[in-house]
Design a protein around this motif. Sequence first.
Motif, PDB file in Angstrom:
ATOM      1  N   GLU A  52      -3.780 -13.221  15.044  1.00 31.01           N
ATOM      2  CA  GLU A  52      -4.191 -14.535  15.529  1.00 31.01           C
ATOM      3  C   GLU A  52      -5.637 -14.505  16.042  1.00 31.01           C
ATOM      4  O   GLU A  52      -6.434 -15.389  15.740  1.00 31.01           O
ATOM      5  CB  GLU A  52      -3.245 -14.995  16.639  1.00 31.01           C
ATOM      6  N   SER A  53      -5.983 -13.460  16.799  1.00 26.23           N
ATOM      7  CA  SER A  53      -7.356 -13.364  17.318  1.00 26.23           C
ATOM      8  C   SER A  53      -8.347 -13.104  16.193  1.00 26.23           C
ATOM      9  O   SER A  53      -9.470 -13.629  16.212  1.00 26.23           O
ATOM     10  CB  SER A  53      -7.436 -12.267  18.381  1.00 26.23           C
ATOM     11  N   ASP A  54      -7.965 -12.295  15.179  1.00 27.38           N
ATOM     12  CA  ASP A  54      -8.847 -12.063  14.028  1.00 27.38           C
ATOM     13  C   ASP A  54      -9.167 -13.381  13.331  1.00 27.38           C
ATOM     14  O   ASP A  54     -10.317 -13.654  12.980  1.00 27.38           O
ATOM     15  CB  ASP A  54      -8.189 -11.106  13.036  1.00 27.38           C
ATOM     16  N   GLN A  55      -8.138 -14.189  13.104  1.00 25.94           N
ATOM     17  CA  GLN A  55      -8.336 -15.459  12.410  1.00 25.94           C
ATOM     18  C   GLN A  55      -9.249 -16.392  13.196  1.00 25.94           C
ATOM     19  O   GLN A  55     -10.060 -17.118  12.609  1.00 25.94           O
ATOM     20  CB  GLN A  55      -6.982 -16.118  12.152  1.00 25.94           C
ATOM     21  N   LYS A  56      -9.158 -16.345  14.516  1.00 24.16           N
ATOM     22  CA  LYS A  56     -10.024 -17.185  15.351  1.00 24.16           C
ATOM     23  C   LYS A  56     -11.488 -16.752  15.219  1.00 24.16           C
ATOM     24  O   LYS A  56     -12.395 -17.591  15.089  1.00 24.16           O
ATOM     25  CB  LYS A  56      -9.580 -17.091  16.813  1.00 24.16           C
ATOM     26  N   VAL A  57     -11.732 -15.434  15.238  1.00 19.69           N
ATOM     27  CA  VAL A  57     -13.107 -14.925  15.099  1.00 19.69           C
ATOM     28  C   VAL A  57     -13.670 -15.282  13.729  1.00 19.69           C
ATOM     29  O   VAL A  57     -14.828 -15.718  13.618  1.00 19.69           O
ATOM     30  CB  VAL A  57     -13.138 -13.395  15.315  1.00 19.69           C
ATOM     31  N   LEU A  58     -12.878 -15.111  12.664  1.00 18.41           N
ATOM     32  CA  LEU A  58     -13.357 -15.409  11.315  1.00 18.41           C
ATOM     33  C   LEU A  58     -13.589 -16.903  11.125  1.00 18.41           C
ATOM     34  O   LEU A  58     -14.513 -17.305  10.410  1.00 18.41           O
ATOM     35  CB  LEU A  58     -12.352 -14.899  10.279  1.00 18.41           C
ATOM     36  N   ALA A  59     -12.754 -17.733  11.745  1.00 16.46           N
ATOM     37  CA  ALA A  59     -12.872 -19.181  11.566  1.00 16.46           C
ATOM     38  C   ALA A  59     -14.085 -19.731  12.318  1.00 16.46           C
ATOM     39  O   ALA A  59     -14.826 -20.559  11.785  1.00 16.46           O
ATOM     40  CB  ALA A  59     -11.593 -19.876  12.032  1.00 16.46           C
ATOM     41  N   GLU A  60     -14.318 -19.271  13.552  1.00 12.97           N
ATOM     42  CA  GLU A  60     -15.391 -19.833  14.373  1.00 12.97           C
ATOM     43  C   GLU A  60     -16.672 -19.013  14.330  1.00 12.97           C
ATOM     44  O   GLU A  60     -17.698 -19.415  14.863  1.00 12.97           O
ATOM     45  CB  GLU A  60     -14.912 -19.990  15.823  1.00 12.97           C
ATOM     46  N   LYS A  61     -16.598 -17.793  13.749  1.00  9.93           N
ATOM     47  CA  LYS A  61     -17.795 -16.942  13.549  1.00  9.93           C
ATOM     48  C   LYS A  61     -18.530 -16.693  14.863  1.00  9.93           C
ATOM     49  O   LYS A  61     -19.742 -16.727  14.933  1.00  9.93           O
ATOM     50  CB  LYS A  61     -18.741 -17.581  12.532  1.00  9.93           C
ATOM     51  N   LYS A  62     -17.773 -16.414  15.901  1.00 13.73           N
ATOM     52  CA  LYS A  62     -18.355 -16.150  17.226  1.00 13.73           C
ATOM     53  C   LYS A  62     -17.649 -14.961  17.853  1.00 13.73           C
ATOM     54  O   LYS A  62     -16.601 -14.517  17.403  1.00 13.73           O
ATOM     55  CB  LYS A  62     -18.204 -17.373  18.141  1.00 13.73           C
ATOM     56  N   ILE A  63     -18.261 -14.477  18.926  1.00 16.08           N
ATOM     57  CA  ILE A  63     -17.673 -13.376  19.700  1.00 16.08           C
ATOM     58  C   ILE A  63     -16.665 -13.968  20.689  1.00 16.08           C
ATOM     59  O   ILE A  63     -16.954 -14.968  21.369  1.00 16.08           O
ATOM     60  CB  ILE A  63     -18.763 -12.589  20.448  1.00 16.08           C
ATOM     61  N   PHE A  64     -15.491 -13.342  20.786  1.00 19.80           N
ATOM     62  CA  PHE A  64     -14.462 -13.805  21.709  1.00 19.80           C
ATOM     63  C   PHE A  64     -13.905 -12.618  22.491  1.00 19.80           C
ATOM     64  O   PHE A  64     -13.938 -11.469  22.020  1.00 19.80           O
ATOM     65  CB  PHE A  64     -13.314 -14.497  20.966  1.00 19.80           C
ATOM     66  N   ILE A  70     -12.685  -7.276  22.934  1.00 18.00           N
ATOM     67  CA  ILE A  70     -13.819  -8.101  22.525  1.00 18.00           C
ATOM     68  C   ILE A  70     -13.965  -7.940  21.018  1.00 18.00           C
ATOM     69  O   ILE A  70     -14.081  -6.823  20.510  1.00 18.00           O
ATOM     70  CB  ILE A  70     -15.118  -7.680  23.238  1.00 18.00           C
ATOM     71  N   LYS A  71     -13.942  -9.060  20.303  1.00 17.03           N
ATOM     72  CA  LYS A  71     -14.065  -9.031  18.849  1.00 17.03           C
ATOM     73  C   LYS A  71     -15.268  -9.864  18.425  1.00 17.03           C
ATOM     74  O   LYS A  71     -15.534 -10.918  19.001  1.00 17.03           O
ATOM     75  CB  LYS A  71     -12.798  -9.580  18.178  1.00 17.03           C
ATOM     76  N   ALA A  72     -15.987  -9.355  17.409  1.00 14.90           N
ATOM     77  CA  ALA A  72     -17.176 -10.043  16.908  1.00 14.90           C
ATOM     78  C   ALA A  72     -17.201  -9.966  15.396  1.00 14.90           C
ATOM     79  O   ALA A  72     -16.795  -8.965  14.802  1.00 14.90           O
ATOM     80  CB  ALA A  72     -18.435  -9.407  17.488  1.00 14.90           C
ATOM     81  N   PRO A  73     -17.699 -11.037  14.738  1.00 18.45           N
ATOM     82  CA  PRO A  73     -17.836 -10.998  13.276  1.00 18.45           C
ATOM     83  C   PRO A  73     -19.032 -10.139  12.870  1.00 18.45           C
ATOM     84  O   PRO A  73     -20.019 -10.053  13.599  1.00 18.45           O
ATOM     85  CB  PRO A  73     -18.054 -12.464  12.898  1.00 18.45           C
ATOM     86  N   VAL A  74     -18.927  -9.502  11.690  1.00 16.53           N
ATOM     87  CA  VAL A  74     -20.013  -8.694  11.143  1.00 16.53           C
ATOM     88  C   VAL A  74     -20.528  -9.392   9.888  1.00 16.53           C
ATOM     89  O   VAL A  74     -19.750  -9.751   8.999  1.00 16.53           O
ATOM     90  CB  VAL A  74     -19.528  -7.268  10.794  1.00 16.53           C
ATOM     91  N   PHE A  75     -21.853  -9.592   9.844  1.00 19.91           N
ATOM     92  CA  PHE A  75     -22.475 -10.312   8.740  1.00 19.91           C
ATOM     93  C   PHE A  75     -23.322  -9.370   7.894  1.00 19.91           C
ATOM     94  O   PHE A  75     -23.886  -8.394   8.395  1.00 19.91           O
ATOM     95  CB  PHE A  75     -23.367 -11.446   9.258  1.00 19.91           C
ATOM     96  N   ASP A  76     -23.434  -9.696   6.588  1.00 28.57           N
ATOM     97  CA  ASP A  76     -24.373  -8.972   5.741  1.00 28.57           C
ATOM     98  C   ASP A  76     -25.731  -9.677   5.789  1.00 28.57           C
ATOM     99  O   ASP A  76     -25.922 -10.656   6.531  1.00 28.57           O
ATOM    100  CB  ASP A  76     -23.857  -8.854   4.309  1.00 28.57           C
ATOM    101  N   ARG A  77     -26.700  -9.188   4.993  1.00 34.31           N
ATOM    102  CA  ARG A  77     -28.041  -9.768   5.041  1.00 34.31           C
ATOM    103  C   ARG A  77     -28.069 -11.209   4.566  1.00 34.31           C
ATOM    104  O   ARG A  77     -28.938 -11.989   4.966  1.00 34.31           O
ATOM    105  CB  ARG A  77     -28.995  -8.929   4.197  1.00 34.31           C
ATOM    106  N   ALA A  78     -27.126 -11.571   3.732  1.00 32.60           N
ATOM    107  CA  ALA A  78     -27.069 -12.942   3.231  1.00 32.60           C
ATOM    108  C   ALA A  78     -26.368 -13.882   4.200  1.00 32.60           C
ATOM    109  O   ALA A  78     -26.274 -15.081   3.942  1.00 32.60           O
ATOM    110  CB  ALA A  78     -26.362 -12.975   1.883  1.00 32.60           C
ATOM    111  N   GLY A  79     -25.877 -13.347   5.321  1.00 29.66           N
ATOM    112  CA  GLY A  79     -25.192 -14.179   6.308  1.00 29.66           C
ATOM    113  C   GLY A  79     -23.721 -14.361   6.062  1.00 29.66           C
ATOM    114  O   GLY A  79     -23.087 -15.182   6.722  1.00 29.66           O
ATOM    115  N   ASN A  80     -23.160 -13.607   5.139  1.00 26.50           N
ATOM    116  CA  ASN A  80     -21.720 -13.698   4.860  1.00 26.50           C
ATOM    117  C   ASN A  80     -20.954 -12.715   5.738  1.00 26.50           C
ATOM    118  O   ASN A  80     -21.409 -11.595   5.979  1.00 26.50           O
ATOM    119  CB  ASN A  80     -21.450 -13.403   3.384  1.00 26.50           C
TER     120      ASN A  80
END
Length: 903
Positions: free
Chosen positions: A377-389, A408-418
Motif C-alpha cells: 500500500e505504501s509503495d503504491q502511494k509513493v509511485l502514484a504521488e511521486k513524493k517522499i513519504f 521513509i520511502k522515496a521514488p527513484v528517477f532516471d535521467r529522463a525523469g521516469n
Amino acid sequence: MGTEKIKKGKSSKRSQRKKINFDENSLAFFRQLQKIADRENHLEAFLEAATRIIGQNLGYDRVAVFLFDAKSSELVYLKGWAKAAIDLPSGYRQGIDSGLIGRAARVVKPVVVNDVSKNRDYLKCHEVEIKSEAAFPITFRSQLLGVLDLQDAKKNAFSKGEVNFLNFLTRFLGSALAERRKEEELTSQLEKTRVILDGIRDGYYEVDLKGNFTFINEALARAWGRKREELLGKNYRNFLESESIDRVFKIFNQVYSTGKARGGIEIQVRDIKGTIHTVELSVALKRDASGAPIGFYGIVHDITERVRIENELRAANARFSSLLEALPDVIYFKDLEGRNLIINRAMEEMTGLKREEILGKTDSEIFPPDLAAQCLESDQKVLAEKKIFRFFEKTVNPDGQSRYFETIKAPVFDRAGNITGIVGISRDITEKTLAEEKIKESERNFRSLFENSTLGLYRTTPDGRILLANPTIVRMLGYESFEELSSRNLERDGFEPSYPRKMFIEKVEKEGEVRGVEAAWKRKDGTIIYVRESARAIRDENGRTLYYEGTVEDITEKKLAELALAEQKELFQTVLDSAEDLIFVLDRDYKILLFNKAAERVFSWSLEELKGKKFNEIYPAEGWPEAKNRFDRVLKGEVVKEDVEINFRGRNFVLSVTEVPLRNEKGEVYAVCGIARDVTRRVELERELESSLREKEVLLREIHHRVKNNMQVISSLLNLQAHYVNNPEFTSIIKECQNRIRSMALVHEHLYQSKNLASINFADYLGKLIIHLYNVHQIKQEKVELEIETDDLFLEIGVAIPLGLLASEIISNSFKHAFPGERKGKVRVRLKEISPSHYQLEISDNGVGLPPEVDPVDSKSFGLQLISLLSDQIGGKIEVDRTAGTRFVVSFEYRGSSLNHNS
C-alpha cells in the motif's frame, strides 16, 4: 633530340630555323621529356621544364600551358617559355568561349592559324609580334586537362607534319600531366592526413615490421613527454613496461598472421618523467601498393585518468557498501514490480533470511501477509504521488509479540525523469514505541489520579503564572474552569490575604520547600477558606527555579472529601523520535578520514580543524585506551557493538556505538567505520523518570497517611464528645459515625501500606473491617458466629469507600438487632465474581429479621437510607430477603478504572 639547320635558296630571304626529322629525332626528344618527367615531381616544375624543351627544340617563339578548371569552365595559365619575357601573369584566366585556346578546349581538337591577320581571335601578348598560333588540347582518356599554346613571329610556322607531331606530343603531356596531378593529389591528401593526425587528441603511430617508429603524431609525442624526433626510428620496446612488451609482440604477430586488426589492448607506458600511463592500443597491418605487409599502425588512447577514476569508484563503492552494511537501519531498493534488488545486512537480520533468499523476491514472498500488505500500500502511494513519504508499520511475530517500524520511502528517477523504482529506509522502533506506550499509560494513570484527587494540586512559576491546577483546586477557589483560573496572576492577584506570596517565595527559596503551612485563601466570590499547603521548588541543573509545585488541602470542611491518587504532569519531554547518528572513519593509524556533521556538533570540532588529526587528539584521554582496544579489534576484522560513556569538555555522553572494518579489493582491513547514536538524553530521562516516580509515590503515600490520620483525629474528637453527652441515643449515633469514619480511614490505611497506590485488595480490607466491628459491638464469639467467603478483588478508592461503608452499615445492623437477648446465630459475608466484571456482595444473618413494617428501600431509618444511597453511588442493585433472617445482596459492575456507576 638531334636538330639540323635547313638552308633555303639564295632568292629566299627567310632566316634559317630548326626543323625536326621526326623519324630520326622524335625518340630522343621524347626521352628528354621523359627524363624531365622522372626528375621533376612537382607539376609546375615539370611543365616549366617541358615548355622550355619544346620551345628550344622546336624553335617556336612562345610556348604556354593552360590548365582546364571544370568548375568555372575557364583555362588558367600555369607555366610557359618564350624567347622574350612572357607578360601573362600567374593565374591568368580565360573562358573557353573566346580565343583560339578556348576554341581548342571546346572542340577538343587542335586549332592552327598560320596567319593571324586573317583571324584576330589569337592570344595577344605585349612586346611579342605574333603571326602564327596553334592550340592543342591536352587530354587523358578523353578527359580535357588543359591546352598547349604555341606562337611564332612567322607566318605559316606550323606545317602539317609538325601539327601531327604536336598533336601526338599533347597526348604524352596529358598522360604525364595526369600522373603528376594524381601524385600531387596523393601528396596533398597525405599532408592533410598528417595534419589531421597531428590534430587529434589520441596518439597515432606507424612502425615497421621490426617495431621501429616510422611516424608518430604530436599527441603521442606530447603525452609521452618527448619530441617527435626522439621517438622516430626508436623501437616501441624502449618505452613499454616489461609486462606489456611480450603482450604487444604477441598482438603484432597475430595481426601479421591473420591480417585482422585488434583493439582495446591495455598496456603500461612510462613517460620521460618516469610516470606510468595506462593506454588502450589498437593495431592494424600496414601494406604497400602491392599489398605486401610493411609494418603496423594504430591509435593510442591514454586511459590513465579513466583507470584512476574507475579504481577510485571501486574504492568508493567498497566504502559505500561497507557503510551501507554498517548502518543499523534496513535499507533496500525495489524495482517497479516490487522485487528487492539491493539490500543491506540489517535486512537479513530483520527477516532472518539470507541475502540470496531475499534478492529478486517481493515483500509478499519474504514478509508476513499483514506487513506485506502494508508495504504494498505504501509503495503504491509513493509511485502514484511521486513524493517522499514517512510510514509506520506494525506486524505480529509468530511468538505473538508486536513489532513496529518507521519507514521513509522515496521514488527513484532516471535521467529522463521516469520512475525506475523505490528506495526505502526502515527503522525498528519497537522498543521506542513500547516505551512511549508505557509513558502514555503512566500519564493516563497520573491524569486519572490528578483529575479525581480530593486534594488540590498546582504548579506555578516564580513570576506568578499558574501552569497547572487540578479540578479540585479550581472548585475549591470557586472558578468554573482551569482557563478562568489561569488568567489570574498570583503575583498581582494573590489569594493570600493573611499569607502574602512574597513570604511564601522567600521561605521556599530559602528552605527548598514548605510543609503543612496553614493559610486563609480568598475565593473568587470573596469568601475565605482555610487550607493546609505543602510546596517545593523545582530547579534546573544550574540551581535556577523553574516552578513551584504543591498540594492544597481544604481544612474548612468537617469531613475531607474522597481522595484519589494524583501524579504530577510529566516532568520531561519524550525522547526525540529519531536522533542523528555520528559517523566517522579512521585509518589504521587512527587518522580521521571521515567525520559527519552530527559528530562535529558532538565533539565541537569543524571539519577544517579535523584535517590531518588523529582520533586520539580529540578523544578524551581517559577513555582512549578503551576506544583504542575497540578499534584494534575492528582492525583485526571484528564487528564491535557497545554502549560507551565519555566525558568531553565537561559534558557526559552515552553513545551506542557500532564499529565495523572496511576492506579493500583484496579483503584487507584498511580502516574502521564507526556509527554512534547519542543516547545520552534517553539514559538521563530514564534516570530522572525513575527518580520522579519515586517522588510521586512518596507524595501519594503521604497524602493517604494524612487522610487516615485526620479521620482518626475526627473519630477521637467524636469519642471525646461522647463522654460529655449523657444521652445514650446520641452516644449511639456518635459510635455509628465513628464506625463509618473508621471504614473510610481503613481504605487509606490499606493504600498507604500497599505497594499499589491506585487500588486495594477489598477482601483483606473487608476482613479487617468485620473484625473492627466485631470488637466495637463487643460481640462474643460463642453468641455470634462469623462466616467469611471472599474472592480477591482490587478496587479503586472511589468504589472501595462506598462499598465499605455499605458493608459496615449492614453488618452493624446484624450485630445490633439480629440477635436480641441471649439469642445466638450466624453472620455470613460473601463476595464473589458472578461473571466477568460483575460482582455480588452478600451479607446475611439467621436472626430475627427485619420487622414486617420496615421497608428496606423506602425507610426513614438513616442507616437503611445510607445503604440505598451507597448502592446507587457504585451503580449497584440491592435486594433484601427476609425469609430466614435477613439477607442483603448487592450486585454491581466493575471494570477497573472504567467503573460503571453514577458519580
